[in-house]
Design an enzyme around this catalytic site. Sequence first.
Site, PDB file in Angstrom:
ATOM      1  N   ASN A   9      33.094  26.735  47.598  1.00 27.69           N
ATOM      2  CA  ASN A   9      33.042  25.861  46.424  1.00 27.69           C
ATOM      3  C   ASN A   9      32.974  26.748  45.187  1.00 27.69           C
ATOM      4  O   ASN A   9      31.928  27.336  44.894  1.00 27.69           O
ATOM      5  CB  ASN A   9      31.796  24.961  46.515  1.00 27.69           C
ATOM      6  CG  ASN A   9      31.592  24.142  45.252  1.00 27.69           C
ATOM      7  OD1 ASN A   9      32.488  24.036  44.415  1.00 27.69           O
ATOM      8  ND2 ASN A   9      30.401  23.573  45.106  1.00 27.69           N
ATOM      9  N   TRP A  10      34.094  26.859  44.498  1.00 26.81           N
ATOM     10  CA  TRP A  10      34.145  27.764  43.335  1.00 26.81           C
ATOM     11  C   TRP A  10      33.411  27.187  42.131  1.00 26.81           C
ATOM     12  O   TRP A  10      33.228  27.877  41.130  1.00 26.81           O
ATOM     13  CB  TRP A  10      35.598  28.048  42.935  1.00 26.81           C
ATOM     14  CG  TRP A  10      36.404  28.783  43.964  1.00 26.81           C
ATOM     15  CD1 TRP A  10      35.992  29.195  45.211  1.00 26.81           C
ATOM     16  CD2 TRP A  10      37.771  29.209  43.826  1.00 26.81           C
ATOM     17  NE1 TRP A  10      37.027  29.836  45.862  1.00 26.81           N
ATOM     18  CE2 TRP A  10      38.130  29.859  45.045  1.00 26.81           C
ATOM     19  CE3 TRP A  10      38.729  29.092  42.821  1.00 26.81           C
ATOM     20  CZ2 TRP A  10      39.398  30.397  45.252  1.00 26.81           C
ATOM     21  CZ3 TRP A  10      39.989  29.625  43.032  1.00 26.81           C
ATOM     22  CH2 TRP A  10      40.318  30.279  44.235  1.00 26.81           C
ATOM     23  N   LYS A  11      33.039  25.932  42.187  1.00 31.34           N
ATOM     24  CA  LYS A  11      32.423  25.244  41.043  1.00 31.34           C
ATOM     25  C   LYS A  11      33.308  25.452  39.802  1.00 31.34           C
ATOM     26  O   LYS A  11      34.514  25.580  39.926  1.00 31.34           O
ATOM     27  CB  LYS A  11      30.996  25.725  40.809  1.00 31.34           C
ATOM     28  CG  LYS A  11      30.169  25.737  42.084  1.00 31.34           C
ATOM     29  CD  LYS A  11      28.713  25.822  41.816  1.00 31.34           C
ATOM     30  CE  LYS A  11      27.974  26.080  43.108  1.00 31.34           C
ATOM     31  NZ  LYS A  11      26.576  25.753  43.030  1.00 31.34           N
ATOM     32  N   HIS A  94      28.212  16.291  46.264  1.00 36.64           N
ATOM     33  CA  HIS A  94      27.501  17.556  45.999  1.00 36.64           C
ATOM     34  C   HIS A  94      26.272  17.251  45.139  1.00 36.64           C
ATOM     35  O   HIS A  94      26.308  16.381  44.259  1.00 36.64           O
ATOM     36  CB  HIS A  94      28.436  18.538  45.287  1.00 36.64           C
ATOM     37  CG  HIS A  94      27.875  19.919  45.224  1.00 36.64           C
ATOM     38  ND1 HIS A  94      26.924  20.286  44.297  1.00 36.64           N
ATOM     39  CD2 HIS A  94      28.101  21.020  45.992  1.00 36.64           C
ATOM     40  CE1 HIS A  94      26.600  21.558  44.496  1.00 36.64           C
ATOM     41  NE2 HIS A  94      27.301  22.025  45.517  1.00 36.64           N
ATOM     42  N   GLU A  96      25.038  18.664  42.681  1.00 31.66           N
ATOM     43  CA  GLU A  96      25.247  18.766  41.225  1.00 31.66           C
ATOM     44  C   GLU A  96      25.881  17.488  40.694  1.00 31.66           C
ATOM     45  O   GLU A  96      25.584  17.048  39.579  1.00 31.66           O
ATOM     46  CB  GLU A  96      26.099  20.005  40.902  1.00 31.66           C
ATOM     47  CG  GLU A  96      25.274  21.282  41.090  1.00 31.66           C
ATOM     48  CD  GLU A  96      26.092  22.523  41.425  1.00 31.66           C
ATOM     49  OE1 GLU A  96      27.316  22.533  41.221  1.00 31.66           O
ATOM     50  OE2 GLU A  96      25.473  23.494  41.912  1.00 31.66           O
ATOM     51  N   GLU A 166      22.800  20.649  52.462  1.00 30.27           N
ATOM     52  CA  GLU A 166      22.550  21.586  51.369  1.00 30.27           C
ATOM     53  C   GLU A 166      21.217  21.251  50.704  1.00 30.27           C
ATOM     54  O   GLU A 166      21.161  20.384  49.821  1.00 30.27           O
ATOM     55  CB  GLU A 166      23.661  21.487  50.320  1.00 30.27           C
ATOM     56  CG  GLU A 166      25.025  21.886  50.821  1.00 30.27           C
ATOM     57  CD  GLU A 166      25.882  22.452  49.699  1.00 30.27           C
ATOM     58  OE1 GLU A 166      26.396  23.559  49.874  1.00 30.27           O
ATOM     59  OE2 GLU A 166      26.017  21.804  48.644  1.00 30.27           O
ATOM     60  N   GLY A 172      22.268  28.114  44.838  1.00 30.77           N
ATOM     61  CA  GLY A 172      22.357  29.010  43.681  1.00 30.77           C
ATOM     62  C   GLY A 172      21.046  29.685  43.332  1.00 30.77           C
ATOM     63  O   GLY A 172      20.904  30.275  42.271  1.00 30.77           O
ATOM     64  N   SER A 211      22.785  29.320  49.172  1.00 37.88           N
ATOM     65  CA  SER A 211      22.565  30.766  49.136  1.00 37.88           C
ATOM     66  C   SER A 211      23.000  31.476  50.418  1.00 37.88           C
ATOM     67  O   SER A 211      22.355  32.425  50.871  1.00 37.88           O
ATOM     68  CB  SER A 211      21.102  31.082  48.800  1.00 37.88           C
ATOM     69  OG  SER A 211      20.793  30.601  47.498  1.00 37.88           O
ATOM     70  N   GLY A 232      28.831  28.660  47.804  1.00 33.64           N
ATOM     71  CA  GLY A 232      29.118  28.614  46.366  1.00 33.64           C
ATOM     72  C   GLY A 232      29.379  30.008  45.828  1.00 33.64           C
ATOM     73  O   GLY A 232      30.472  30.557  45.966  1.00 33.64           O
ATOM     74  N   GLY A 233      28.357  30.603  45.219  1.00 32.83           N
ATOM     75  CA  GLY A 233      28.508  31.878  44.517  1.00 32.83           C
ATOM     76  C   GLY A 233      29.241  32.948  45.322  1.00 32.83           C
ATOM     77  O   GLY A 233      30.126  33.640  44.800  1.00 32.83           O
TER      78      GLY A 233
HETATM   79  C1  PEP Z   1      27.160  25.109  46.671  1.00 34.64           C
HETATM   80  O1  PEP Z   1      27.594  25.149  45.537  1.00 34.64           O
HETATM   81  O2  PEP Z   1      27.456  24.145  47.407  1.00 34.64           O
HETATM   82  C2  PEP Z   1      26.312  26.196  47.134  1.00 34.64           C
HETATM   83  C3  PEP Z   1      25.812  26.132  48.348  1.00 34.64           C
HETATM   84  O3  PEP Z   1      26.075  27.233  46.260  1.00 34.64           O
HETATM   85  P1  PEP Z   1      25.424  28.677  46.604  1.00 34.64           P
HETATM   86  O4  PEP Z   1      26.090  29.175  47.859  1.00 34.64           O
HETATM   87  O5  PEP Z   1      25.723  29.511  45.424  1.00 34.64           O
HETATM   88  O6  PEP Z   1      23.964  28.449  46.824  1.00 34.64           O
END
Ligand code: PEP
Length: 253
Positions: A9-11, A94, A96, A166, A172, A211, A232-233
Amino acid sequence: MRRPVVAGNWKMHGSRADNTRLVDALVEASDALPCDVVICPPAVYLWEVGRQVKDSRIALGAQSLCAEAQGAFTGEVSSGMLRDVGASYVIVGHSERRALYGETDALVARKFVAAQSSGLTPILCVGETLEEWEQGATEQVVARQLDAVLELAGVAAFARAIVAYEPVWAIGTGKNATPDQAQAVHAFIRARIAARDAIIGDGLRLLYGGSVKAANAAELFGQPDVDGGLVGGASLKADEFVRICVAADGGRA
Ligand code: PEP
């Protein structure tokens, strides 16, 4: 045997130049990866990234969609449009989107149904906040989020879906759930689906997100009910993401 899947997930990150560099590196590595790989760029880049992954085993996903098929919904993108530009997956619910854009359980359920109506595979995100975690309410929250979709879509729809657990406190933050914590919630989710249909519950692919990095992926993905990750990151760094994908066989290969 459930085939593992890792979704990135590049956000709201990237540019056309960044995407080209990242995708080139992923495509080069993709043949050797022991899992399904999905990348989810911002909507505006879907078409171009789709062209870049076209001849590879990497699939394209969107980060969100509109629950409606078409009409006066300024700024929104429908499931049919996402299909039209080459997406085959879409992230739904998600945290967010739930927290920042007021997406309720009911709206998330409608988006899940809208995704499938165009042949997209929804990646349904569920998970508790830090406060809910501290109150010991994880199962209650996850059950409520799942049940909203089960009630609207029916259990059969989960044969064509992926669920991502999640925990919001892990997204994050650099603080991942431990493998045991993740396994316990994944087992709970699988049991809840299996209570309605044992075969669908058993075949459902459950991803952990929060994470995930190369250093913790193998341990997390080694759990019996963790079938890969939503990342994500770390999905923005080609080397790191490839190493996470490599870990996705979870010792099963
Ligand atoms: C996400 O955005 O779904 C996520 C899990 O982010 P991260 O891996 O950065 O915690």
